[in-house]
Design a protein around this motif. Structure first.
Motif, PDB file in Angstrom:
ATOM      1  N   PRO A   1       0.838  -1.201   0.000  1.00  0.00           N
ATOM      2  CA  PRO A   1       0.000   0.000   0.000  1.00  0.00           C
ATOM      3  C   PRO A   1       0.872   1.249   0.000  1.00  0.00           C
ATOM      4  CG  PRO A   1      -0.049  -1.067   2.149  1.00  0.00           C
ATOM      5  CD  PRO A   1       0.719  -1.972   1.231  1.00  0.00           C
ATOM      6  N   PRO A   2       0.348   2.375  -0.479  1.00  0.00           N
ATOM      7  CA  PRO A   2       1.139   3.604  -0.571  1.00  0.00           C
ATOM      8  C   PRO A   2       1.447   4.238   0.781  1.00  0.00           C
ATOM      9  CG  PRO A   2      -1.119   3.994  -1.224  1.00  0.00           C
ATOM     10  CD  PRO A   2      -0.985   2.520  -1.029  1.00  0.00           C
ATOM     11  N   ALA A   3       0.757   3.820   1.841  1.00  0.00           N
ATOM     12  CA  ALA A   3       0.981   4.345   3.190  1.00  0.00           C
ATOM     13  C   ALA A   3       0.405   3.327   4.163  1.00  0.00           C
ATOM     14  CB  ALA A   3       0.291   5.693   3.357  1.00  0.00           C
ATOM     15  N   THR A   4       0.582   3.583   5.449  1.00  0.00           N
ATOM     16  CA  THR A   4       0.010   2.715   6.470  1.00  0.00           C
ATOM     17  C   THR A   4      -0.749   3.563   7.479  1.00  0.00           C
ATOM     18  OG1 THR A   4       2.034   2.809   7.774  1.00  0.00           O
ATOM     19  CG2 THR A   4       1.811   0.950   6.269  1.00  0.00           C
ATOM     20  N   VAL A   5      -1.743   2.959   8.101  1.00  0.00           N
ATOM     21  CA  VAL A   5      -2.523   3.667   9.112  1.00  0.00           C
ATOM     22  C   VAL A   5      -1.588   4.073  10.246  1.00  0.00           C
ATOM     23  CG1 VAL A   5      -4.402   3.467  10.791  1.00  0.00           C
ATOM     24  CG2 VAL A   5      -4.655   2.483   8.511  1.00  0.00           C
ATOM     25  N   GLY A   6      -1.697   5.329  10.658  1.00  0.00           N
ATOM     26  CA  GLY A   6      -0.852   5.856  11.726  1.00  0.00           C
ATOM     27  C   GLY A   6       0.411   6.537  11.235  1.00  0.00           C
ATOM     28  N   ALA A   7       0.746   6.342   9.967  1.00  0.00           N
ATOM     29  CA  ALA A   7       1.971   6.948   9.424  1.00  0.00           C
ATOM     30  C   ALA A   7       1.811   8.460   9.276  1.00  0.00           C
ATOM     31  CB  ALA A   7       2.301   6.336   8.064  1.00  0.00           C
ATOM     32  N   VAL A   8       2.911   9.165   9.482  1.00  0.00           N
ATOM     33  CA  VAL A   8       2.953  10.597   9.215  1.00  0.00           C
ATOM     34  C   VAL A   8       3.398  10.759   7.771  1.00  0.00           C
ATOM     35  CG1 VAL A   8       4.051  12.786   9.809  1.00  0.00           C
ATOM     36  CG2 VAL A   8       3.406  11.169  11.616  1.00  0.00           C
ATOM     37  N   VAL A   9       2.607  11.498   6.991  1.00  0.00           N
ATOM     38  CA  VAL A   9       2.896  11.678   5.571  1.00  0.00           C
ATOM     39  C   VAL A   9       2.903  13.159   5.227  1.00  0.00           C
ATOM     40  CG1 VAL A   9       1.955   9.429   4.873  1.00  0.00           C
ATOM     41  CG2 VAL A   9       0.454  11.414   4.962  1.00  0.00           C
ATOM     42  N   THR A  10       3.543  13.464   4.114  1.00  0.00           N
ATOM     43  CA  THR A  10       3.530  14.818   3.567  1.00  0.00           C
ATOM     44  C   THR A  10       3.068  14.724   2.122  1.00  0.00           C
ATOM     45  OG1 THR A  10       5.849  14.654   2.891  1.00  0.00           O
ATOM     46  CG2 THR A  10       5.396  15.643   5.054  1.00  0.00           C
ATOM     47  N   GLY A  11       2.654  15.858   1.586  1.00  0.00           N
ATOM     48  CA  GLY A  11       2.227  15.877   0.198  1.00  0.00           C
ATOM     49  C   GLY A  11       1.470  17.138  -0.130  1.00  0.00           C
ATOM     50  N   GLU A  12       0.565  17.014  -1.101  1.00  0.00           N
ATOM     51  CA  GLU A  12      -0.278  18.137  -1.513  1.00  0.00           C
ATOM     52  C   GLU A  12      -1.733  17.707  -1.520  1.00  0.00           C
ATOM     53  OE1 GLU A  12       0.740  19.875  -5.241  1.00  0.00           O
ATOM     54  OE2 GLU A  12       2.715  20.524  -4.561  1.00  0.00           O
TER      55      GLU A  12
END
Length: 146
Positions: free
Chosen positions: A63-74
Motif C-alpha cells: 500500500p502507498p501508506a500505512t494507518v498511523g503513518a505521518v505523511v507529507t504531500g499536496e
C-alpha cells in the motif's frame, strides 16, 4: 533467474509434479528433495532462497501508506503534513480509500477574498499515492510524497 510471475503455490505445484513423475519412473523422492530440485532448476541456491524471491514478486503491491503513518504531500495544490487515519484497498481495483488528518488546517481556496480550511479529508489514491480525481486545472486532489 526470472520470478516475475511465479508464486510459491506455483513452485510447490512444480515440486509435486516432479515428485509424482519421479515416483512413477521408479525413483521415489521426498517432498523436501523435490522442493530443492525445483529451486536448482530456477537457478536458486536452495528452496528458502527461491521461496523468498517468489514471495517478493507475488504481485501483491504494497500500500502507498500505512494507518498511523505521518505523511507529507499536496491536497488541492496546498502542501500538508499529517497522519493517515484510515486506509483500505478498494475491492477489485488498484485504488485505496484514505482518510488524512493534517497537522495544520489547509486553505483549499486560492483567491484572497475567501478561505475554506480543511483538516480532515478523505479521498482515493493509487499505489503511488496519487488520486485519480483532478481539479479543473488537471492537478490530482491528493499527492503523497514518496
Amino acid at each position: 533467474m526470472t520470478m516475475a510471475h511465479l508464486t510459491i503455490d506455483d513452485l510447490k505445484s512444480q515440486a509435486r509434479r516432479l515428485r509424482e513423475a519421479m515416483s512413477a519412473a521408479g525413483t521415489p523422492l521426498t517432498h523436501s528433495a523435490a522442493l530443492e530440485l525445483v529451486a536448482k532448476s530456477h537457478g536458486a541456491r536452495d528452496w528458502n532462497t527461491l521461496s523468498a524471491l517468489a514471495a517478493r514478486t507475488d504481485n501483491v503491491p504494497a500500500p502507498p501508506a500505512t494507518v498511523g503513518a505521518v505523511v507529507t504531500g499536496e491536497y488541492l495544490g496546498q502542501r500538508f503534513r499529517g497522519k493517515v487515519l484510515a486506509l483500505r484497498k478498494l475491492s477489485n481495483s488498484d485504488y485505496h480509500a484514505i482518510t488524512l488528518h493534517f497537522d495544520e488546517p489547509v486553505d483549499i481556496v486560492t483567491f484572497d477574498s475567501f478561505s475554506a480550511f480543511r483538516q480532515r479529508v478523505s479521498g482515493t489514491i493509487d499505489g503511488r499515492g496519487v488520486s485519480p480525481q483532478r481539479t479543473s486545472n488537471g492537478r490530482p486532489h491528493i499527492v503523497l510524497d514518496a
